[in-house]
Write a protein that holds these residues in place. Structure first.
Motif, PDB file in Angstrom:
ATOM      1  N   UNK A 286      57.732  48.531  47.773  1.00  0.00           N
ATOM      2  CA  UNK A 286      56.799  49.656  47.829  1.00  0.00           C
ATOM      3  C   UNK A 286      55.991  49.735  46.545  1.00  0.00           C
ATOM      4  N   UNK A 287      54.709  50.015  46.688  1.00  0.00           N
ATOM      5  CA  UNK A 287      53.826  50.106  45.528  1.00  0.00           C
ATOM      6  C   UNK A 287      52.417  50.442  45.963  1.00  0.00           C
ATOM      7  N   UNK A 288      51.482  50.268  45.046  1.00  0.00           N
ATOM      8  CA  UNK A 288      50.080  50.555  45.319  1.00  0.00           C
ATOM      9  C   UNK A 288      49.466  49.422  46.132  1.00  0.00           C
ATOM     10  N   UNK A 289      48.949  49.747  47.310  1.00  0.00           N
ATOM     11  CA  UNK A 289      48.383  48.710  48.170  1.00  0.00           C
ATOM     12  C   UNK A 289      47.278  47.934  47.471  1.00  0.00           C
ATOM     13  N   UNK A 290      47.206  46.655  47.753  1.00  0.00           N
ATOM     14  CA  UNK A 290      46.204  45.765  47.168  1.00  0.00           C
ATOM     15  C   UNK A 290      45.464  45.022  48.278  1.00  0.00           C
ATOM     16  N   UNK A 291      44.236  44.615  47.971  1.00  0.00           N
ATOM     17  CA  UNK A 291      43.449  43.896  48.975  1.00  0.00           C
ATOM     18  C   UNK A 291      42.804  42.665  48.358  1.00  0.00           C
ATOM     19  N   UNK A 292      42.371  41.772  49.226  1.00  0.00           N
ATOM     20  CA  UNK A 292      41.576  40.607  48.838  1.00  0.00           C
ATOM     21  C   UNK A 292      40.247  40.702  49.572  1.00  0.00           C
ATOM     22  N   UNK A 293      39.152  40.660  48.825  1.00  0.00           N
ATOM     23  CA  UNK A 293      37.815  40.670  49.417  1.00  0.00           C
ATOM     24  C   UNK A 293      37.222  39.267  49.312  1.00  0.00           C
ATOM     25  N   UNK A 294      36.590  38.811  50.383  1.00  0.00           N
ATOM     26  CA  UNK A 294      35.909  37.515  50.372  1.00  0.00           C
ATOM     27  C   UNK A 294      34.511  37.691  50.948  1.00  0.00           C
ATOM     28  N   UNK A 295      33.522  37.158  50.245  1.00  0.00           N
ATOM     29  CA  UNK A 295      32.162  37.143  50.772  1.00  0.00           C
ATOM     30  C   UNK A 295      31.663  35.707  50.832  1.00  0.00           C
ATOM     31  N   UNK A 296      30.725  35.469  51.733  1.00  0.00           N
ATOM     32  CA  UNK A 296      30.023  34.198  51.818  1.00  0.00           C
ATOM     33  C   UNK A 296      28.593  34.441  51.369  1.00  0.00           C
ATOM     34  N   UNK A 297      28.093  33.584  50.487  1.00  0.00           N
ATOM     35  CA  UNK A 297      26.717  33.723  50.017  1.00  0.00           C
ATOM     36  C   UNK A 297      25.997  32.385  50.156  1.00  0.00           C
ATOM     37  N   UNK A 298      24.710  32.479  50.448  1.00  0.00           N
ATOM     38  CA  UNK A 298      23.882  31.283  50.557  1.00  0.00           C
ATOM     39  C   UNK A 298      23.133  31.098  49.247  1.00  0.00           C
ATOM     40  N   UNK A 299      23.363  29.978  48.582  1.00  0.00           N
ATOM     41  CA  UNK A 299      22.675  29.676  47.336  1.00  0.00           C
ATOM     42  C   UNK A 299      21.233  29.258  47.623  1.00  0.00           C
ATOM     43  N   UNK A 300      20.361  29.296  46.620  1.00  0.00           N
ATOM     44  CA  UNK A 300      18.968  28.888  46.831  1.00  0.00           C
ATOM     45  C   UNK A 300      18.825  27.460  47.346  1.00  0.00           C
ATOM     46  N   UNK A 301      19.829  26.617  47.065  1.00  0.00           N
ATOM     47  CA  UNK A 301      19.788  25.234  47.548  1.00  0.00           C
ATOM     48  C   UNK A 301      20.088  25.131  49.039  1.00  0.00           C
ATOM     49  N   UNK A 302      20.557  26.229  49.639  1.00  0.00           N
ATOM     50  CA  UNK A 302      20.932  26.215  51.046  1.00  0.00           C
ATOM     51  C   UNK A 302      22.423  26.063  51.254  1.00  0.00           C
ATOM     52  N   UNK A 303      23.157  25.752  50.190  1.00  0.00           N
ATOM     53  CA  UNK A 303      24.605  25.583  50.300  1.00  0.00           C
ATOM     54  C   UNK A 303      25.279  26.950  50.373  1.00  0.00           C
ATOM     55  N   UNK A 304      26.289  27.080  51.226  1.00  0.00           N
ATOM     56  CA  UNK A 304      27.058  28.314  51.333  1.00  0.00           C
ATOM     57  C   UNK A 304      28.373  28.157  50.583  1.00  0.00           C
ATOM     58  N   UNK A 305      28.695  29.142  49.760  1.00  0.00           N
ATOM     59  CA  UNK A 305      29.986  29.159  49.085  1.00  0.00           C
ATOM     60  C   UNK A 305      30.672  30.485  49.377  1.00  0.00           C
ATOM     61  N   UNK A 306      31.983  30.519  49.194  1.00  0.00           N
ATOM     62  CA  UNK A 306      32.751  31.748  49.393  1.00  0.00           C
ATOM     63  C   UNK A 306      33.321  32.205  48.055  1.00  0.00           C
ATOM     64  N   UNK A 307      33.394  33.523  47.897  1.00  0.00           N
ATOM     65  CA  UNK A 307      33.791  34.131  46.627  1.00  0.00           C
ATOM     66  C   UNK A 307      34.808  35.220  46.920  1.00  0.00           C
ATOM     67  N   UNK A 308      35.984  35.125  46.299  1.00  0.00           N
ATOM     68  CA  UNK A 308      37.081  36.053  46.561  1.00  0.00           C
ATOM     69  C   UNK A 308      37.425  36.834  45.296  1.00  0.00           C
TER      70      UNK A 308
END
Length: 252
Positions: A123-145
């Protein structure tokens, strides 16, 4: 003329394939409260750190959304406004009538986002993981957590294992940042080391912001990615009790 055009096209191709640099910031902002002034909230100072760093992607922890101690401000929205960046907020817990959690800011448009509850064997303080996908100007998609792990060792190890399982789904580049509440040789970091690469050459302590002693904030990259560290360092700042951690990554 044809040779010039060919050379230009070739150089553009090389830059697209080999020159994909991304600047990253991980920052526990202590809900915008500078440690030297207990009752002050200064989001302008946090925003200046972000803008001065030139970061493309920012992972922030300890962010308040409409909580009395920070004047009922939606800090996620305000920081996005102050920096001119896209954002995604991930709640950890309900707190004092508002929400408390983590925030991702992106200079590039967010084309996908996900929030995961992290396991809590104790038991403790709940935690989360957020992940987004972004498109770079080169057209490549990367994910960031972005995440903020629990203080309990048992919970941290379980959460690290869960993050590895999620990371194993990714073929595209995956960057993980956060306040992991764990030193480099701790069990939780050992777990993450099986899937993620971290800097062990120019790394250093990140907490507290004055005379830092503990390295608990990290920027990591999935081992399935080919990349090099172009920069990795803390930034001097009094805006929070943590030092902001900056990295520049070049994907190969």
């Amino acid at each position: 003329m044809k040779k010039i055009m060919f050379s230009f096209a070739f150089l553009c191709c090389i830059a697209t394939v080999f020159g994909q640099r991304v600047r990253i910031l991980s920052y526990n902002i202590h809900h915008g409260n500078p440690p030297a002034v207990s009752d002050k909230i200064d989001l302008d100072a946090i925003a200046r750190v972000i803008l001065d760093s030139g970061a493309d992607l920012v992972g922030m922890q300890e962010v308040d959304v409409r909580i009395p101690r920070s004047q009922l401000v939606d800090q996620a929205h305000q920081l996005a406004q102050l920096t001119g960046m896209y954002y995604f907020f991930s709640k950890g817990i309900d707190y004092d009538g508002g929400e408390y959690g983590t925030l991702i800011l992106s200079k590039y448009k967010i084309i996908g986002n996900r929030r995961y509850e992290l396991p809590m064997p104790e038991a403790g303080e709940n935690r989360s993981l957020a992940i987004v996908d972004v498109a770079l100007p080169t057209g490549k998609t990367i994910s960031f957590a972005n995440t903020h792990l629990d203080l309990s060792e048992k919970n941290k190890v379980a959460q690290a294992g869960y993050i590895n399982e999620l990371g194993d789904w990714y073929d595209r580049p995956l960057i993980l940042v956060g306040d992991l509440n764990a030193e480099p040789k701790s069990p939780a970091i050992n777990v993450l080391d099986t899937y993620f690469s971290r800097n062990t050459d120019t790394n250093g302590p990140t907490h507290p912001n004055q005379q830092a002693k503990s390295e608990i904030d990290y920027i990591m990259v999935g081992k399935h990615c080919k990349f090099i560290w172009k920069a990795y360092n803390t930034i001097a700042s009094d805006a929070s009790d943590h030092l902001p951690l900056f990295a520049e990554i070049e994907f190969k």
